[in-house]
Motif scaffolding. Sequence first.
Motif, mmCIF file in Angstrom:
data_model
loop_
_atom_site.group_PDB
_atom_site.id
_atom_site.type_symbol
_atom_site.label_atom_id
_atom_site.label_comp_id
_atom_site.label_asym_id
_atom_site.label_seq_id
_atom_site.Cartn_x
_atom_site.Cartn_y
_atom_site.Cartn_z
ATOM 1 N N MET A 144 13.348 -14.677 -3.190
ATOM 2 C CA MET A 144 12.388 -13.583 -2.980
ATOM 3 C C MET A 144 12.050 -13.840 -0.743
ATOM 4 O O MET A 144 11.609 -12.864 -0.291
ATOM 5 C CB MET A 144 10.830 -13.438 -2.831
ATOM 6 N N SER A 149 2.067 -0.707 -7.186
ATOM 7 C CA SER A 149 2.283 -0.186 -5.679
ATOM 8 C C SER A 149 1.004 0.693 -5.834
ATOM 9 O O SER A 149 0.556 0.836 -6.489
ATOM 10 C CB SER A 149 3.708 1.415 -6.052
ATOM 11 N N ILE A 174 10.104 2.342 9.961
ATOM 12 C CA ILE A 174 10.160 2.726 9.411
ATOM 13 C C ILE A 174 8.210 2.962 8.997
ATOM 14 O O ILE A 174 7.994 2.278 8.865
ATOM 15 C CB ILE A 174 10.868 3.042 7.854
ATOM 16 N N VAL A 221 12.535 -7.658 4.229
ATOM 17 C CA VAL A 221 12.002 -6.376 3.102
ATOM 18 C C VAL A 221 13.232 -5.246 3.267
ATOM 19 O O VAL A 221 12.693 -4.107 4.227
ATOM 20 C CB VAL A 221 10.631 -6.018 2.585
ATOM 21 N N MET A 253 6.648 -17.083 -1.399
ATOM 22 C CA MET A 253 6.765 -16.492 -1.926
ATOM 23 C C MET A 253 7.386 -17.587 -2.753
ATOM 24 O O MET A 253 7.572 -17.357 -4.475
ATOM 25 C CB MET A 253 6.890 -15.726 -2.316
ATOM 26 N N PRO A 301 10.335 5.818 -8.398
ATOM 27 C CA PRO A 301 10.121 6.721 -7.364
ATOM 28 C C PRO A 301 8.840 6.377 -6.601
ATOM 29 O O PRO A 301 8.006 7.411 -5.859
ATOM 30 C CB PRO A 301 9.385 7.531 -8.658
ATOM 31 N N TYR A 302 8.034 5.644 -6.680
ATOM 32 C CA TYR A 302 6.809 4.784 -5.864
ATOM 33 C C TYR A 302 7.418 3.639 -6.026
ATOM 34 O O TYR A 302 8.914 2.607 -6.124
ATOM 35 C CB TYR A 302 5.876 4.287 -6.934
ATOM 36 N N THR A 303 6.710 2.451 -4.888
ATOM 37 C CA THR A 303 7.178 1.959 -3.485
ATOM 38 C C THR A 303 7.466 0.282 -4.154
ATOM 39 O O THR A 303 6.544 -0.217 -5.588
ATOM 40 C CB THR A 303 6.414 1.287 -2.391
ATOM 41 N N PRO A 304 8.774 -0.275 -4.376
ATOM 42 C CA PRO A 304 8.904 -1.343 -5.423
ATOM 43 C C PRO A 304 8.756 -2.241 -4.814
ATOM 44 O O PRO A 304 8.487 -1.978 -3.465
ATOM 45 C CB PRO A 304 10.343 -0.928 -5.695
ATOM 46 N N SER A 305 8.534 -3.155 -5.949
ATOM 47 C CA SER A 305 7.909 -4.828 -4.529
ATOM 48 C C SER A 305 9.737 -5.113 -4.425
ATOM 49 O O SER A 305 10.271 -5.814 -5.659
ATOM 50 C CB SER A 305 7.759 -5.720 -6.091
ATOM 51 N N VAL A 306 10.186 -4.351 -3.689
ATOM 52 C CA VAL A 306 11.511 -5.594 -3.189
ATOM 53 C C VAL A 306 11.490 -6.850 -3.404
ATOM 54 O O VAL A 306 12.638 -7.559 -3.817
ATOM 55 C CB VAL A 306 12.218 -4.801 -1.566
ATOM 56 N N PRO A 307 10.974 -7.735 -2.937
ATOM 57 C CA PRO A 307 11.074 -9.182 -3.534
ATOM 58 C C PRO A 307 11.373 -9.691 -5.161
ATOM 59 O O PRO A 307 12.094 -10.524 -4.727
ATOM 60 C CB PRO A 307 9.651 -9.817 -2.670
ATOM 61 N N LEU A 308 10.577 -9.091 -6.011
ATOM 62 C CA LEU A 308 10.699 -9.105 -6.995
ATOM 63 C C LEU A 308 12.281 -8.685 -7.439
ATOM 64 O O LEU A 308 12.961 -9.451 -8.241
ATOM 65 C CB LEU A 308 9.464 -8.411 -7.858
ATOM 66 N N ASN A 331 14.542 -1.315 3.373
ATOM 67 C CA ASN A 331 13.867 0.384 3.003
ATOM 68 C C ASN A 331 13.795 0.419 1.463
ATOM 69 O O ASN A 331 15.676 0.620 1.163
ATOM 70 C CB ASN A 331 14.565 1.355 3.813
ATOM 71 N N HIS A 332 13.541 0.596 0.855
ATOM 72 C CA HIS A 332 13.404 0.943 -0.979
ATOM 73 C C HIS A 332 14.204 2.507 -0.216
ATOM 74 O O HIS A 332 14.441 2.977 -2.019
ATOM 75 C CB HIS A 332 12.370 1.054 -1.300
ATOM 76 N N ARG A 378 14.757 -13.209 1.652
ATOM 77 C CA ARG A 378 14.806 -12.293 2.072
ATOM 78 C C ARG A 378 14.473 -10.867 2.771
ATOM 79 O O ARG A 378 13.227 -10.885 2.364
ATOM 80 C CB ARG A 378 16.213 -11.523 1.201
ATOM 81 N N PRO A 405 5.447 -5.011 -0.455
ATOM 82 C CA PRO A 405 5.381 -4.545 -1.161
ATOM 83 C C PRO A 405 4.912 -4.900 -3.428
ATOM 84 O O PRO A 405 5.423 -5.800 -2.961
ATOM 85 C CB PRO A 405 6.091 -3.272 -0.877
ATOM 86 N N GLY A 406 4.010 -3.993 -3.817
ATOM 87 C CA GLY A 406 3.932 -5.262 -5.333
ATOM 88 C C GLY A 406 2.588 -4.606 -5.567
ATOM 89 O O GLY A 406 2.058 -5.052 -6.865
#
Lengths: 374, 374
Positions: A16, B55, B2, A20, B16, A231-238, A22-23, A18, B191-192
């Motif tokens: 986690m 999100s 971004i 973040v 985290m 479709p909506y911002t994902p929790s990238v670290p998760l 661009n999603h 790492r 995010p999350g």
Amino acid sequence: MIPGPASPDHRVLLAMSRRVINHRGPEFKRLLEEIQEKLKYVFQTKNPVVILTSSGTGGMEFAVGNVVGDGDVVLIPSMGFFCDRFARIVESYGGRVSWIPVEWGFPVKPDMVEEAFKKESNVKAILLVHNETSTGVLVRDLPEISRIAHEHGALVIVDAISSLGGIDLPVDRWGIDACVTGSQKCIAAPPGLALVSVSERFVEEAKRKKTRSLYFDLEAYLDYMEKGQTPYTPSVPLFYALDEALKMIVEEGLEARIRRHRKCSEAFYKAVEALGLEVYPREPEYRSVTVIAIKVPKGVEAEELRKVMSEKYGVVIGGGHGRLKGLIVRIGCMGNVSAYEVLATVNALESSLAELGYRIEEPGRALAEAGKAL
Amino acid sequence: MIPGPASPDHRVLLAMSRRVINHRGPEFKRLLEEIQEKLKYVFQTKNPVVILTSSGTGGMEFAVGNVVGDGDVVLIPSMGFFCDRFARIVESYGGRVSWIPVEWGFPVKPDMVEEAFKKESNVKAILLVHNETSTGVLVRDLPEISRIAHEHGALVIVDAISSLGGIDLPVDRWGIDACVTGSQKCIAAPPGLALVSVSERFVEEAKRKKTRSLYFDLEAYLDYMEKGQTPYTPSVPLFYALDEALKMIVEEGLEARIRRHRKCSEAFYKAVEALGLEVYPREPEYRSVTVIAIKVPKGVEAEELRKVMSEKYGVVIGGGHGRLKGLIVRIGCMGNVSAYEVLATVNALESSLAELGYRIEEPGRALAEAGKAL
């Protein structure tokens, strides 16, 4: 050793940290594709597995809300706390719950389902909790129940939050239309993601229906999945953590992982019997593999027991939900569970019980029995 | 660079990797209390701030779904992509959207709101996007608009996803009934998580109404908040990260943070002008502080520009949404943004434009102007 969240491995936790990314970019697309491939392996499915940034309850709402609407009849066997949660979601989306009465501590059986379908016509779906965490009961007849439901034209929606990845659940072979799990139980990633496989039939049904939630709208997830996005911002670290946890499942092998879960739970049950304690599910064959529910013996307070185990032995276990509060304690047996966790927990349980005045017939036998089973 | 998610600091990312604790235990309760206190500082509110594992869109759905139901009339100024998203949520919950027509690139003004209230009676709420990320426009007249809405008995619901923590937004003083933000923009956590402050009036209204979503049901969150819990499994690592990011805001001071955001955006706008480029929002006073939307000059392809900046200079910026695709590029100016990011981005922009054949009148002046403003 609570019944989830499981403790993620360090590899998973460190993933986690790492950057973040661009999603909406190519790196995330690759990550999503890699996760998708491994999820299909763990779900034993060829269908897409939708990833939601939400808890497992969000996944349950997603599975219900996309196909159930005003006036739809839904069958739910009443086996515990999480069956009730399913029912509340159905009602909030305007559906009507037709309960299949099941005594707590027992699972629903195929003949009960058959009978329920005879009483109701036009049933939209049957909602099942595969492994009812609140009572430690596992529904072993899922394939048969699924077959009956399909014969009656109903969808099969399964809450496998506390089982998938630790108990065998071949989603396609058993004909499950929507299978919901969370990142934080047997998959052993941190909490925060819900994972839902969707059959072709489920997708068709959902397309005919306009769901009331934008956040949980299936079509948006499927459309964006084709672009390698959510479709909506994902929790990238998760997502990073999930990817790493899935890698660990692939490395271990799903079969070996399921075997490990079974072995550890057998060790727990042997130990519980050696301590002279009663398991909550009455029939051994319906005992859960991932949550060990134990009746608290007379003369011992459940909360006291949990407190001593936690404070003196550093082993945190769960209590009972709702009407089982004070009557049972629950031990999680999932994710990275191994001989280390089983033996330390059995030892803490025995010592704490003794300390609270419970008479152990043969001190040390519980550990010996657990050891043999491992 | 971004327009969000912002890059979290290493302190935040590493937070985290801490052990996932039991979310029904005393440690999590303390964590939640500490987060709550700092959130009140950042939101400038005395009211509770609900934390959802979802999100920002989930937060928007939460703010709408708890008070808007069948037939309710809701005013929304049409200022861009995220206003449309608000409208889709209203409609999915059975509400009717009464649009306040606003030309893209401009903000809604108090007289337009006054007029809209004259045309509609029984308006349940006005939904405003404080900082419309898709067009780079900031609604500066929020306090006045909020006053008008309250005069007409309507609730004020604000999407401050890309502004809160980076632009001054005193929630209580400006009378905002529900203020929604995400963890990943100006707060600079990953995010999350969605964060939503709720006024007493909002809570009363929600209690009168039965919402259709279980996952986004306000009452459950408020009930559990009293116990120091969330109703459904929270993403514990994201809570750790949020706590750390909020600590960094407290250390910097909210005022200083807002000043830093303003300074960096001023530097960007000066540089854009020095490059002979046009800003998308027509009036300088409505330019966003956190998202710099720039018209792509004739002869340059937006996607080409983004590609060169990313591949050659390692600076990733955003493109246009929907009907602005190809017409604008967007630079995020939020979270941990500082002179480093501003100058590197300006330099990459100038070099990439030159490479794509755009004639720079005075090479280097953009950097000099940005430097002066910083």
